[in-house]
Enzyme design. Structure first.
Site, short mmCIF file in Angstrom:
data_model
loop_
_atom_site.label_atom_id
_atom_site.label_comp_id
_atom_site.label_asym_id
_atom_site.label_seq_id
_atom_site.Cartn_x
_atom_site.Cartn_y
_atom_site.Cartn_z
N HIS A 1 16.30 -28.18 82.52
CA HIS A 1 15.03 -28.73 83.00
C HIS A 1 15.00 -30.22 82.67
O HIS A 1 15.51 -30.65 81.65
CB HIS A 1 13.84 -28.04 82.29
CG HIS A 1 12.55 -28.23 83.00
ND1 HIS A 1 11.79 -29.35 82.84
CD2 HIS A 1 11.92 -27.45 83.91
CE1 HIS A 1 10.72 -29.24 83.59
NE2 HIS A 1 10.77 -28.11 84.26
N ASP B 1 12.18 -20.10 86.16
CA ASP B 1 12.79 -19.41 87.31
C ASP B 1 13.79 -18.34 86.91
O ASP B 1 14.19 -17.52 87.73
CB ASP B 1 13.48 -20.44 88.21
CG ASP B 1 12.45 -21.36 88.85
OD1 ASP B 1 12.57 -22.59 88.71
OD2 ASP B 1 11.49 -20.83 89.44
#
Ligand code: SDX
Length: 433
Positions: free
Chosen positions: A309, A367
């Site tokens: 991320h 996710d």
């Protein structure tokens, strides 16, 4: 929005023979910023920051992330408390208005949203123009953009009443459009929303109910759907939110701005990662195949989808809640032996103990587990990003509304560093050899 940054000293720069002082501004939490708005005027220099890794594009009071500590706050409330205790519409009210609703405010908000869930009946023909195998995200981008054709009466962004009606229409109609995109792709008849159902249950009803029999979702499925919506509702200035803000800065109408956000979210590095993560788990198939797969990742042949991320250099707090939700859903539906979960848990264990991933601070993001959860709820992978878009619509709208009401707002127009040819002159074709 009232500007709430506070001066916090200055930053000094020596550029050539010139000393430049720029203001440092402080927010309520998080890093201070150097206000560079006068830098070009005083130095003739731009800043250069591809991917905006160190650039604050705006002041915002909606969502805060501390990537090193794995913290995510919506208007100051920790994401796990909201996911555990709130309904998605409570969180919508919080993101849009800055406060959790009172009981009376909630009843009024839910009543309003519920009565905007129907689409103009001509909209049903809109879907008929697509092939049945059209990706639902392609339909979503087109359909949401088309809302400005059907609801042109609420596109005046300078009218607060029109902005509010567009906000309600988007939050209410996204599930209906998403469900119709799904039904169209599987050749089943559209199912209309039911006013007696809550937001999450109504969406499940429109997706999985058929005229031939009654449909009542398992309570754990409704709870998981509600949590999925909350966890993905907003996330500071991510790529799709920045897209919505940039589109909105030209005063484009809200439906067009949200359609732009959906288009950006579709990318596999952003909202498309949940579908890619599930496809990755399916491709690995069994736990014994993981070492070979990880070798391929280290050789840069592919990425570990659902990991890493831009901001979280610690565990994504949403992934923790999502992992808990995955277990709850699989237990409730007696799917605890789901091979995908076994692969996911072992892949996570390996990645969290392997120096390659540790050194790059690659942790599971939202996710990684959301795909397993949505798969267990009965959605096909091509619907995963559609659900993400449905959830993120309230965040996009809240950020768009904040931008529109910011008195310092102007059209977004980044600069560049140019490295192309310097001026040269046209040579006629017959002289070009
Ligand atoms: C979302 O911004 C948001 O807030 C987004 C989001 C939201 O709610 O809006 O949180 C939603 O988009 C979550 C992220 C979903 N995407 C994925 O899961 C796709 C896989 N992840 C990546 O592609 C990547 O981690 C990004 C795009 C998410 C972040 O990339 P960065 O910050 O630009 O980091 P990078 O690409 O510069 O990578 C740094 C290093 C590189 O290695 P080196 O070149 O330094 O040796 O880490 C490696 C990368 O190769 N790396 C990965 C990796 N992610 C980064 N290696 C393998 N697998 C990965 N997933």
């Amino acid at each position: 929005m009232d500007n709430k940054v506070a001066p916090n000293g200055t930053a000094s720069f020596r550029i050539g023979e010139k000393d430049i002082e720029l203001p440092v501004l402080k927010g309520s939490i998080g890093p201070d910023v150097v206000d560079i708005r006068k830098l070009y005027g005083e130095s003739g220099l731009f800043t250069f920051d591809p991917g905006f890794t160190s650039t604050a594009s705006c002041e915002s009071q909606i969502t805060f992330i501390d990537g090193d500590k794995g913290i995510l706050l919506y208007r100051g409330y920790p994401i796990d408390e909201l996911a555990e205790n709130a309904t998605f519409l409570e969180v919508c009210h919080l993101l849009l208005n800055g406060e959790l609703p009172t009981a009376a405010e909630y009843a009024d908000f839910e009543h309003t949203i519920t009565r905007h869930t129907l689409l103009h009946d001509q909209f049903n023909r809109f879907f008929q123009g697509f092939r049945r195998d059209a990706p639902p995200m392609a339909i979503m981008v087109a359909a949401v953009g088309a809302l400005s054709a059907f609801y042109h009466d609420s596109t005046n962004i300078h009218d607060p009443q029109a902005r509010m009606i567009s906000t309600h229409r988007l939050i209410a109609k996204m599930p209906t459009i998403a469900a119709q995109a799904y039904k169209y792709s599987i050749g089943q008849p559209f199912v209309y929303p039911r006013n007696e159902l809550g937001y999450a249950e109504n969406f499940l009803h429109m997706c999985f109910s058929v005229p031939a029999e009654e449909y009542t979702p398992h309570p754990a499925v409704v709870k998981a759907m509600n949590r999925l919506l909350i966890l993905q509702a907003d996330h500071e200035q991510n790529a799709s939110t920045s897209t919505v803000r940039l589109a909105g800065s030209s005063e484009a109408n809200p439906f067009a701005c949200i359609a732009a956000g959906i288009a950006c979210l579709w990318g596999p590095l952003h909202g498309g990662a949940n579908e890619e993560a599930l496809n990755m788990l399916r491709e690995i198939g069994t736990v014994d195949k993981i070492p070979d797969f990880v070798k391929g990742v280290k050789n840069r042949e592919r990425k570990l989808m659902g990991f890493g991320h831009r901001v979280y250099k610690n565990y994504d707090p949403r992934a923790k809640v999502m992992q808990k939700t995955t277990h709850e859903v699989l237990d409730a539906l007696d799917m605890r032996n789901d091979p995908l979960l076994k692969v996911a848990l072992e892949l996570e264990r390996i990645a969290l103990s392997d120096e390659y991933f540790i050194s790059r601070k690659l942790y599971p993001n939202v996710d990684f587990y959301s795909g397993i959860t949505m798969n267990a709820l009965g959605f096909p992978p091509e619907m995963f990003t559609v659900l993400f878009a449905m959830s993120r619509t309230v965040g996009w709208i809240a950020q768009w509304a904040e931008m529109i009401s910011d008195p310092s707002q102007k059209i977004g127009r980044p600069r560049q560093i140019y490295t192309g040819p310097t001026e040269r002159h046209f040579t006629p074709l017959d002289k070009r050899g």
